[in-house]
Design a protein around this motif. Structure first.
Motif, PDB file in Angstrom:
ATOM      1  N   TYR A  72       6.382  -5.243 -21.557  1.00  0.00           N
ATOM      2  CA  TYR A  72       6.048  -4.338 -20.462  1.00  0.00           C
ATOM      3  C   TYR A  72       6.151  -5.090 -19.140  1.00  0.00           C
ATOM      4  CZ  TYR A  72       4.437  -0.736 -23.653  1.00  0.00           C
ATOM      5  OH  TYR A  72       4.386   0.242 -24.623  1.00  0.00           O
ATOM      6  N   SER A  73       6.909  -4.520 -18.222  1.00  0.00           N
ATOM      7  CA  SER A  73       7.118  -5.143 -16.914  1.00  0.00           C
ATOM      8  C   SER A  73       6.726  -4.182 -15.805  1.00  0.00           C
ATOM      9  CB  SER A  73       8.584  -5.531 -16.728  1.00  0.00           C
ATOM     10  OG  SER A  73       9.009  -6.451 -17.714  1.00  0.00           O
ATOM     11  N   CYS A  74       6.186  -4.728 -14.746  1.00  0.00           N
ATOM     12  CA  CYS A  74       5.904  -3.899 -13.580  1.00  0.00           C
ATOM     13  C   CYS A  74       6.988  -4.116 -12.525  1.00  0.00           C
ATOM     14  CB  CYS A  74       4.523  -4.175 -13.003  1.00  0.00           C
ATOM     15  SG  CYS A  74       4.259  -5.824 -12.350  1.00  0.00           S
ATOM     16  N   ALA A  75       7.152  -3.107 -11.697  1.00  0.00           N
ATOM     17  CA  ALA A  75       8.181  -3.134 -10.680  1.00  0.00           C
ATOM     18  C   ALA A  75       7.664  -2.484  -9.411  1.00  0.00           C
ATOM     19  CB  ALA A  75       9.432  -2.405 -11.170  1.00  0.00           C
ATOM     20  N   VAL A  76       8.200  -2.906  -8.289  1.00  0.00           N
ATOM     21  CA  VAL A  76       7.822  -2.321  -7.008  1.00  0.00           C
ATOM     22  C   VAL A  76       9.081  -1.964  -6.232  1.00  0.00           C
ATOM     23  CG1 VAL A  76       7.637  -4.556  -5.841  1.00  0.00           C
ATOM     24  CG2 VAL A  76       6.425  -2.590  -4.933  1.00  0.00           C
ATOM     25  N   GLY A  77       9.037  -0.818  -5.602  1.00  0.00           N
ATOM     26  CA  GLY A  77      10.158  -0.375  -4.786  1.00  0.00           C
ATOM     27  C   GLY A  77       9.655   0.078  -3.432  1.00  0.00           C
ATOM     28  N   PHE A  78      10.382  -0.294  -2.391  1.00  0.00           N
ATOM     29  CA  PHE A  78       9.948   0.028  -1.029  1.00  0.00           C
ATOM     30  C   PHE A  78      10.765   1.149  -0.396  1.00  0.00           C
ATOM     31  CE2 PHE A  78       6.876  -3.267  -0.585  1.00  0.00           C
ATOM     32  CZ  PHE A  78       7.318  -4.329  -1.337  1.00  0.00           C
ATOM     33  N   SER A  96       0.804  -1.216   0.000  1.00  0.00           N
ATOM     34  CA  SER A  96       0.000   0.000   0.000  1.00  0.00           C
ATOM     35  C   SER A  96       0.841   1.272   0.000  1.00  0.00           C
ATOM     36  CB  SER A  96      -0.954  -0.001   1.191  1.00  0.00           C
ATOM     37  OG  SER A  96      -0.229  -0.052   2.407  1.00  0.00           O
ATOM     38  N   GLN A  97       2.044   1.229   0.594  1.00  0.00           N
ATOM     39  CA  GLN A  97       2.904   2.407   0.626  1.00  0.00           C
ATOM     40  C   GLN A  97       4.120   2.268  -0.299  1.00  0.00           C
ATOM     41  OE1 GLN A  97       2.127   5.326   2.107  1.00  0.00           O
ATOM     42  NE2 GLN A  97       0.188   4.246   2.366  1.00  0.00           N
ATOM     43  N   SER A  98       4.095   1.293  -1.151  1.00  0.00           N
ATOM     44  CA  SER A  98       5.219   1.108  -2.058  1.00  0.00           C
ATOM     45  C   SER A  98       5.071   2.007  -3.282  1.00  0.00           C
ATOM     46  CB  SER A  98       5.289  -0.351  -2.509  1.00  0.00           C
ATOM     47  OG  SER A  98       4.178  -0.673  -3.320  1.00  0.00           O
ATOM     48  N   THR A  99       6.159   2.175  -3.967  1.00  0.00           N
ATOM     49  CA  THR A  99       6.145   2.827  -5.273  1.00  0.00           C
ATOM     50  C   THR A  99       6.081   1.745  -6.341  1.00  0.00           C
ATOM     51  OG1 THR A  99       7.394   4.740  -4.509  1.00  0.00           O
ATOM     52  CG2 THR A  99       7.452   4.266  -6.875  1.00  0.00           C
ATOM     53  N   MET A 100       5.162   1.908  -7.263  1.00  0.00           N
ATOM     54  CA  MET A 100       5.013   0.918  -8.325  1.00  0.00           C
ATOM     55  C   MET A 100       5.122   1.608  -9.673  1.00  0.00           C
ATOM     56  SD  MET A 100       2.057  -1.619  -6.829  1.00  0.00           S
ATOM     57  CE  MET A 100       2.527  -2.982  -7.911  1.00  0.00           C
ATOM     58  N   ALA A 101       5.653   0.884 -10.632  1.00  0.00           N
ATOM     59  CA  ALA A 101       5.906   1.502 -11.929  1.00  0.00           C
ATOM     60  C   ALA A 101       5.845   0.473 -13.043  1.00  0.00           C
ATOM     61  CB  ALA A 101       7.272   2.178 -11.933  1.00  0.00           C
ATOM     62  N   TRP A 102       5.688   0.988 -14.233  1.00  0.00           N
ATOM     63  CA  TRP A 102       5.750   0.203 -15.451  1.00  0.00           C
ATOM     64  C   TRP A 102       6.994   0.625 -16.239  1.00  0.00           C
ATOM     65  CZ3 TRP A 102       2.607  -3.830 -16.463  1.00  0.00           C
ATOM     66  CH2 TRP A 102       1.390  -3.909 -15.786  1.00  0.00           C
ATOM     67  N   GLN A 117      13.077   1.066 -20.526  1.00  0.00           N
ATOM     68  CA  GLN A 117      12.633   2.459 -20.480  1.00  0.00           C
ATOM     69  C   GLN A 117      11.498   2.617 -19.475  1.00  0.00           C
ATOM     70  OE1 GLN A 117      10.320   3.537 -23.957  1.00  0.00           O
ATOM     71  NE2 GLN A 117      10.931   5.680 -23.849  1.00  0.00           N
ATOM     72  N   PHE A 118      11.561   3.649 -18.687  1.00  0.00           N
ATOM     73  CA  PHE A 118      10.473   3.985 -17.765  1.00  0.00           C
ATOM     74  C   PHE A 118       9.249   4.406 -18.565  1.00  0.00           C
ATOM     75  CE2 PHE A 118       8.480   5.516 -13.959  1.00  0.00           C
ATOM     76  CZ  PHE A 118       7.804   6.675 -14.332  1.00  0.00           C
ATOM     77  N   VAL A 119       8.076   3.925 -18.145  1.00  0.00           N
ATOM     78  CA  VAL A 119       6.828   4.297 -18.804  1.00  0.00           C
ATOM     79  C   VAL A 119       5.976   5.171 -17.895  1.00  0.00           C
ATOM     80  CG1 VAL A 119       4.690   3.432 -19.815  1.00  0.00           C
ATOM     81  CG2 VAL A 119       6.839   2.187 -20.184  1.00  0.00           C
ATOM     82  N   ALA A 120       5.664   4.658 -16.708  1.00  0.00           N
ATOM     83  CA  ALA A 120       4.807   5.381 -15.777  1.00  0.00           C
ATOM     84  C   ALA A 120       5.000   4.831 -14.380  1.00  0.00           C
ATOM     85  CB  ALA A 120       3.344   5.253 -16.183  1.00  0.00           C
ATOM     86  N   GLY A 121       4.786   5.680 -13.386  1.00  0.00           N
ATOM     87  CA  GLY A 121       4.944   5.236 -12.012  1.00  0.00           C
ATOM     88  C   GLY A 121       4.039   5.997 -11.070  1.00  0.00           C
ATOM     89  N   MET A 122       3.785   5.396  -9.919  1.00  0.00           N
ATOM     90  CA  MET A 122       2.987   6.028  -8.877  1.00  0.00           C
ATOM     91  C   MET A 122       3.751   5.900  -7.577  1.00  0.00           C
ATOM     92  SD  MET A 122      -0.991   5.392  -7.788  1.00  0.00           S
ATOM     93  CE  MET A 122      -1.615   6.115  -9.293  1.00  0.00           C
ATOM     94  N   PHE A 123       4.032   7.037  -6.967  1.00  0.00           N
ATOM     95  CA  PHE A 123       4.910   7.097  -5.808  1.00  0.00           C
ATOM     96  C   PHE A 123       4.167   6.806  -4.521  1.00  0.00           C
ATOM     97  CE2 PHE A 123       8.750   8.169  -3.774  1.00  0.00           C
ATOM     98  CZ  PHE A 123       8.498   9.016  -2.703  1.00  0.00           C
ATOM     99  N   THR A 130      -3.153  -4.402  -6.803  1.00  0.00           N
ATOM    100  CA  THR A 130      -3.100  -4.419  -8.259  1.00  0.00           C
ATOM    101  C   THR A 130      -2.832  -3.024  -8.808  1.00  0.00           C
ATOM    102  OG1 THR A 130      -4.635  -6.287  -8.339  1.00  0.00           O
ATOM    103  CG2 THR A 130      -4.320  -5.041 -10.369  1.00  0.00           C
ATOM    104  N   MET A 131      -1.965  -2.970  -9.812  1.00  0.00           N
ATOM    105  CA  MET A 131      -1.664  -1.744 -10.525  1.00  0.00           C
ATOM    106  C   MET A 131      -2.103  -1.925 -11.970  1.00  0.00           C
ATOM    107  SD  MET A 131       2.037   0.095 -11.130  1.00  0.00           S
ATOM    108  CE  MET A 131       2.774  -1.368 -11.883  1.00  0.00           C
ATOM    109  N   TYR A 132      -2.536  -0.841 -12.579  1.00  0.00           N
ATOM    110  CA  TYR A 132      -3.039  -0.892 -13.941  1.00  0.00           C
ATOM    111  C   TYR A 132      -2.298   0.111 -14.822  1.00  0.00           C
ATOM    112  CZ  TYR A 132      -6.896  -2.876 -11.240  1.00  0.00           C
ATOM    113  OH  TYR A 132      -7.643  -3.611 -10.361  1.00  0.00           O
ATOM    114  N   LEU A 133      -2.287  -0.195 -16.108  1.00  0.00           N
ATOM    115  CA  LEU A 133      -1.801   0.765 -17.092  1.00  0.00           C
ATOM    116  C   LEU A 133      -2.787   0.762 -18.250  1.00  0.00           C
ATOM    117  CD1 LEU A 133       0.512   2.763 -17.786  1.00  0.00           C
ATOM    118  CD2 LEU A 133       1.500   0.923 -19.175  1.00  0.00           C
ATOM    119  N   GLN A 134      -3.566   1.810 -18.328  1.00  0.00           N
ATOM    120  CA  GLN A 134      -4.486   1.981 -19.444  1.00  0.00           C
ATOM    121  C   GLN A 134      -3.735   2.668 -20.578  1.00  0.00           C
ATOM    122  OE1 GLN A 134      -7.769   0.976 -19.870  1.00  0.00           O
ATOM    123  NE2 GLN A 134      -7.452   1.666 -21.976  1.00  0.00           N
TER     124      GLN A 134
END
Length: 126
Positions: A94-100, A30-36, A46-52, A78-82
Motif C-alpha cells: 500500500y502506497s500513499c500519493a499526493v497530487g497538487f 492542506s489543499q492537495s489531493t491525497m490517495a492510497w 490499483q486505486f484504493v481511496a482518495g480525498m480531493f 497526515t493521511m490515514y486509511l482505516q
C-alpha cells in the motif's frame, strides 16, 4: 523535497483491522489531493481511496467501499486509511500519493499524482 512515509502495515487474519498512516513533509499539503493505492505481486497498481483537495470529496474503489475509510489531519500533514474486515485479496503493498494539480475526474488515476511513498506491506492470511 516532498517526502511521504507510510506505516502501519503488517500481517493480520481475515476479518481483522489495520490502520495505515501516511506522513507528508517538505511542502504544503492542506489543499492537495491525497490517495492510497495498492499493488499485489504480478498485478497493476490499483486505486484504493482518495480525498480531493484538503477535506474534500472522498472516493473508494468498489472492492473496499464500506470496509475502508480514508481520513486526514492537515495540522499533522497526515493521511490515514482505516481498513476493517480485511480479506486475503487485500494483500498488497500500500502506497500513499499526493497530487497538487489534478482535477476530480483524475483522482483514481495514478499518473495524475506528483509524489509517492515507498509503501507498507499488508498481508491478510490465516
Amino acid at each position: 523535497q516532498v517526502q511521504l512515509t507510510e506505516s502501519g502495515g503488517g500481517v493480520v487474519q481475515p476479518g481483522g483491522s489495520l490502520r495505515l498512516d501516511c506522513v507528508a513533509s517538505g511542502g504544503r499539503f492542506s489543499q492537495s489531493t491525497m490517495a492510497w493505492f495498492r499493488q499485489a505481486p504480478g498485478k497493476e497498481r490499483q486505486f484504493v481511496a482518495g480525498m480531493f483537495r484538503g477535506y474534500g470529496r472522498t472516493s473508494y474503489s468498489d472492492s473496499v467501499n464500506g470496509r475502508f475509510t480514508i481520513s486526514r489531519d492537515n495540522a499533522k500533514n497526515t493521511m490515514y486509511l482505516q481498513m476493517n474486515n480485511l480479506k486475503p485479496e487485500d494483500t498488497a503493498l500500500y502506497s500513499c500519493a499526493v497530487g497538487f494539480r489534478l482535477i476530480l475526474s483524475q483522482m483514481q488515476r495514478d499518473v495524475a499524482y506528483d509524489y509517492w511513498g515507498r509503501g507498507t506491506q499488508v498481508t491478510v492470511s490465516s
